[in-house]
Enzyme design. Structure first.
Site, PDB file in Angstrom:
ATOM      1  N   HIS A 171     -27.405 -30.280  69.330  1.00 47.63           N
ATOM      2  CA  HIS A 171     -26.834 -31.572  69.417  1.00 47.63           C
ATOM      3  C   HIS A 171     -25.423 -31.276  70.374  1.00 47.63           C
ATOM      4  O   HIS A 171     -24.846 -30.524  69.941  1.00 47.63           O
ATOM      5  CB  HIS A 171     -26.331 -32.349  68.190  1.00 47.63           C
ATOM      6  CG  HIS A 171     -26.228 -33.905  68.510  1.00 47.63           C
ATOM      7  ND1 HIS A 171     -25.170 -34.368  68.854  1.00 47.63           N
ATOM      8  CD2 HIS A 171     -27.204 -34.939  68.513  1.00 47.63           C
ATOM      9  CE1 HIS A 171     -25.097 -35.852  69.155  1.00 47.63           C
ATOM     10  NE2 HIS A 171     -26.115 -36.228  68.710  1.00 47.63           N
ATOM     11  N   ASP A 173     -33.804 -36.769  65.534  1.00 44.66           N
ATOM     12  CA  ASP A 173     -35.172 -36.695  65.831  1.00 44.66           C
ATOM     13  C   ASP A 173     -36.220 -35.806  65.066  1.00 44.66           C
ATOM     14  O   ASP A 173     -37.302 -36.042  65.184  1.00 44.66           O
ATOM     15  CB  ASP A 173     -35.487 -36.363  67.421  1.00 44.66           C
ATOM     16  CG  ASP A 173     -34.684 -37.306  68.118  1.00 44.66           C
ATOM     17  OD1 ASP A 173     -33.813 -37.598  68.973  1.00 44.66           O
ATOM     18  OD2 ASP A 173     -35.187 -38.572  67.899  1.00 44.66           O
TER      19      ASP A 173
HETATM   20  C1  SDX Z   1     -30.290 -37.551  70.504  1.00 46.49           C
HETATM   21  O1  SDX Z   1     -25.867 -37.700  72.191  1.00 46.49           O
HETATM   22  C2  SDX Z   1     -26.279 -38.330  71.176  1.00 46.49           C
HETATM   23  O2  SDX Z   1     -25.725 -38.785  70.533  1.00 46.49           O
HETATM   24  C3  SDX Z   1     -27.983 -38.330  70.962  1.00 46.49           C
HETATM   25  C4  SDX Z   1     -28.650 -38.911  70.055  1.00 46.49           C
HETATM   26  C5  SDX Z   1     -28.228 -40.371  69.748  1.00 46.49           C
HETATM   27  O3  SDX Z   1     -28.329 -40.844  68.649  1.00 46.49           O
HETATM   28  O4  SDX Z   1     -28.218 -40.845  70.773  1.00 46.49           O
HETATM   29  O5  SDX Z   1     -28.126 -38.290  68.705  1.00 46.49           O
HETATM   30  C6  SDX Z   1     -30.190 -38.543  70.123  1.00 46.49           C
HETATM   31  O6  SDX Z   1     -30.780 -37.367  71.817  1.00 46.49           O
HETATM   32  C7  SDX Z   1     -30.716 -36.284  69.695  1.00 46.49           C
HETATM   33  C8  SDX Z   1     -31.078 -35.121  70.419  1.00 46.49           C
HETATM   34  C9  SDX Z   1     -32.558 -35.032  70.676  1.00 46.49           C
HETATM   35  N1  SDX Z   1     -32.931 -33.790  71.633  1.00 46.49           N
HETATM   36  C10 SDX Z   1     -33.534 -32.902  71.143  1.00 46.49           C
HETATM   37  O7  SDX Z   1     -33.872 -32.671  70.049  1.00 46.49           O
HETATM   38  C11 SDX Z   1     -33.999 -31.877  72.226  1.00 46.49           C
HETATM   39  C12 SDX Z   1     -33.497 -30.349  71.749  1.00 46.49           C
HETATM   40  N2  SDX Z   1     -32.241 -30.387  72.129  1.00 46.49           N
HETATM   41  C13 SDX Z   1     -31.558 -29.898  73.032  1.00 46.49           C
HETATM   42  O8  SDX Z   1     -32.176 -30.126  74.212  1.00 46.49           O
HETATM   43  C14 SDX Z   1     -30.002 -29.860  72.855  1.00 46.49           C
HETATM   44  O9  SDX Z   1     -29.532 -29.371  71.696  1.00 46.49           O
HETATM   45  C15 SDX Z   1     -29.196 -31.213  73.243  1.00 46.49           C
HETATM   46  C16 SDX Z   1     -29.805 -31.730  74.584  1.00 46.49           C
HETATM   47  C17 SDX Z   1     -29.678 -32.034  72.364  1.00 46.49           C
HETATM   48  C18 SDX Z   1     -27.774 -30.841  73.267  1.00 46.49           C
HETATM   49  O10 SDX Z   1     -27.828 -29.900  74.416  1.00 46.49           O
HETATM   50  P1  SDX Z   1     -26.308 -29.288  74.631  1.00 46.49           P
HETATM   51  O11 SDX Z   1     -24.989 -29.797  74.104  1.00 46.49           O
HETATM   52  O12 SDX Z   1     -26.269 -29.567  76.498  1.00 46.49           O
HETATM   53  O13 SDX Z   1     -26.334 -27.799  74.209  1.00 46.49           O
HETATM   54  P2  SDX Z   1     -26.765 -26.659  75.429  1.00 46.49           P
HETATM   55  O14 SDX Z   1     -28.096 -27.138  76.170  1.00 46.49           O
HETATM   56  O15 SDX Z   1     -25.552 -26.681  76.277  1.00 46.49           O
HETATM   57  O16 SDX Z   1     -27.071 -25.505  74.361  1.00 46.49           O
HETATM   58  C19 SDX Z   1     -26.091 -24.743  74.037  1.00 46.49           C
HETATM   59  C20 SDX Z   1     -26.797 -23.398  73.433  1.00 46.49           C
HETATM   60  C21 SDX Z   1     -27.668 -23.015  74.639  1.00 46.49           C
HETATM   61  O17 SDX Z   1     -27.724 -21.440  74.330  1.00 46.49           O
HETATM   62  P3  SDX Z   1     -27.034 -20.663  75.287  1.00 46.49           P
HETATM   63  O18 SDX Z   1     -27.363 -20.763  76.730  1.00 46.49           O
HETATM   64  O19 SDX Z   1     -25.376 -20.932  75.016  1.00 46.49           O
HETATM   65  O20 SDX Z   1     -27.318 -19.326  74.734  1.00 46.49           O
HETATM   66  O21 SDX Z   1     -27.528 -23.649  72.445  1.00 46.49           O
HETATM   67  C22 SDX Z   1     -28.785 -23.530  72.876  1.00 46.49           C
HETATM   68  C23 SDX Z   1     -28.905 -23.558  74.392  1.00 46.49           C
HETATM   69  O22 SDX Z   1     -30.151 -22.811  74.824  1.00 46.49           O
HETATM   70  N3  SDX Z   1     -29.705 -24.621  72.323  1.00 46.49           N
HETATM   71  C24 SDX Z   1     -30.858 -24.452  71.846  1.00 46.49           C
HETATM   72  C25 SDX Z   1     -31.275 -25.732  71.192  1.00 46.49           C
HETATM   73  N4  SDX Z   1     -30.219 -26.685  71.547  1.00 46.49           N
HETATM   74  C26 SDX Z   1     -29.045 -26.017  72.149  1.00 46.49           C
HETATM   75  N5  SDX Z   1     -31.923 -23.582  71.883  1.00 46.49           N
HETATM   76  C27 SDX Z   1     -32.932 -23.865  71.299  1.00 46.49           C
HETATM   77  N6  SDX Z   1     -33.401 -25.026  70.807  1.00 46.49           N
HETATM   78  C28 SDX Z   1     -32.474 -26.041  70.890  1.00 46.49           C
HETATM   79  N7  SDX Z   1     -32.734 -27.191  70.510  1.00 46.49           N
END
Ligand code: SDX
Length: 379
Positions: A261, A315
């Protein structure tokens, strides 16, 4: 940070001043108008929360009854919209059907009288009332059935389940579903709310605002993740296969759906409540075979990524609740949208008071003074 520094995804950049909801990502706190999500999940209802979010006050008994009664009155959808939806391909995703039909509401009700409080109030009631009916109608029509008319004696969430399944839900299912709607109603400056605000800032009609937000919520990194979680659990297939599955997904640089998140660096408080709701349903109707896989998946992801602040988000468990309620997987995100209409409308109203169109800048990294090369000389 200087004014021209580019921050990808506007991470930690305030886009508004708002009093609608508050999130503390380090301590896992979520409040709607200052009231904790735990209190609201235990004691309130979705429509009462919608009223609180949109009009910044808990309604009196008579205000709530009047609001609920007006929503019931406006649940039906004009036959022209139903006829339009009959032309939608049954293979279309319900989120695309919802985005199209939400925008179509504007054909009938958009007057852009944004300085008229009665127009604002009517738009709020119509969108909250009609969005569930349109989601259920598309589902019935794609199965070759006529839409099920709203049941005037059923509450908001129970009526949606009735229109979807043609069966009245029992008390536990109705209560659990209503809490799910409360949990998904609002969440500060998430992508779809920001999209709603940018659209609202041009002073277009509220139906276009909601259509913009629905399109944004549909993405798998946002609201679309709940559907992807079930796909993932089905792919994993057994508890023993969880670790190898995660290894492979990480090696392929694929995100693990339902985890991580932008704000929460601990377990999303909504995920904790949803997990409890799932277990309540399991007590009555038996455990879901995917639940054990989900528990192992959460354990493995927490072990591997907890130190990076990656935990279960809203989710992750919602899909298991909806599956137990007999809801098809591709309707999980439309249900998220049904609930989030409350938050989107609250921010729409708040944005109208700001009355300043969003127009950010950019850091230009392109060229200047480039020549125009005639087509015959291009290679
Ligand atoms: C919702 O914003 C909100 O409030 C949204 C929400 C709402 O109520 O409206 O809460 C609803 O959208 C919840 C999120 C649902 N999405 C998912 O479950 C999809 C999987 N999650 C990721 O795509 C991610 O965690 C996000 C998009 C939710 C957040 O992404 P960020 O903050 O941009 O984090 P990032 O992509 O910059 O990741 C930071 C690091 C990375 O690793 P490094 O490159 O630093 O080594 O964390 C890793 C990412 O690869 N990472 C994950 C991960 N989420 C982050 N690695 C594996 N699996 C994941 N799910």
């Amino acid at each position: 940070m200087n004014a021209c520094e580019y921050i990808p995804g506007l991470e930690n950049i305030p886009a508004a001043k708002s009093s609608i909801s508050f999130v503390d990502g380090q301590d896992g706190i979520l409040e709607y108008r200052g009231i904790s999500i735990q209190e609201l999940a235990n004691k309130s209802s979705f429509l009462e929360c919608a009223y609180l979010l949109i009009w910044d006050q808990l309604p009196t008994q008579s205000q709530l009854e009047a609001f609920e009664s007006e929503i019931r009155y406006h649940r039906r959808v004009k036959y022209r919209i139903r006829d339009m939806m009959k032309c939608f391909p049954e293979t279309g995703h319900p989120m695309d059907a919802l985005q199209t039909s939400a925008a179509a509401l504007g054909l009938f009700y958009a007057r852009r009288a944004l300085d008229d409080p009665e127009y604002i109030r009517q738009a709020v009631v119509r969108l909250l009332a009609k969005i569930p009916t349109m989601v259920a109608a598309f589902h019935q029509m794609r199965r070759g059935n006529d839409p099920v008319q709203p049941h005037d004696k059923l509450d908001y969430g129970a009526n949606f389940l009735y229109m979807l399944t043609e069966r009245k839900p029992n008390a536990l299912a109705a209560k659990v579903f209503d809490v799910c709607l409360t949990l998904h109603a609002e969440h500060t400056m998430n992508a779809s709310t920001f999209s709603a605000m940018v659209t609202a800032s041009t002073l277009t009609d509220p139906y276009a605002v909601i259509a913009s937000a629905v399109g944004t919520l549909a993405g798998p990194l946002h609201g679309g993740a709940n559907e992807e979680v079930l796909v993932m659990l089905e792919e994993i297939g057994s508890v023993e296969k969880v670790s190898p599955y995660i290894e492979k997904r990480v090696a392929n640089k694929e995100k693990i759906m339902g985890f991580g998140h932008r704000v929460y660096k601990v377990k999303d408080p909504r995920a904790t409540i949803l997990q409890g709701l799932a277990e309540q349903l399991f007590e009555e109707t038996g455990r879901d075979e995917y639940y054990e896989i989900a528990l192992e998946l959460e354990r493995v992801v927490e072990e591997k990524f907890g130190q990076k602040g990656i935990y279960a988000n809203v989710d992750f468990y919602s899909g298991l609740v909806y599956r137990k309620l007999g809801i098809p997987t591709d309707l999980f995100t439309p249900i998220f949208a049904i609930a989030r209409v409350a938050g989107w409308l609250a921010h729409w109203k708040e944005q109208l008071a700001v009355n300043r169109i969003f127009r950010p800048t950019q850091v230009y990294v392109g060229s200047h003074n480039m020549p125009y090369i005639p087509i015959e000389k291009r290679v």
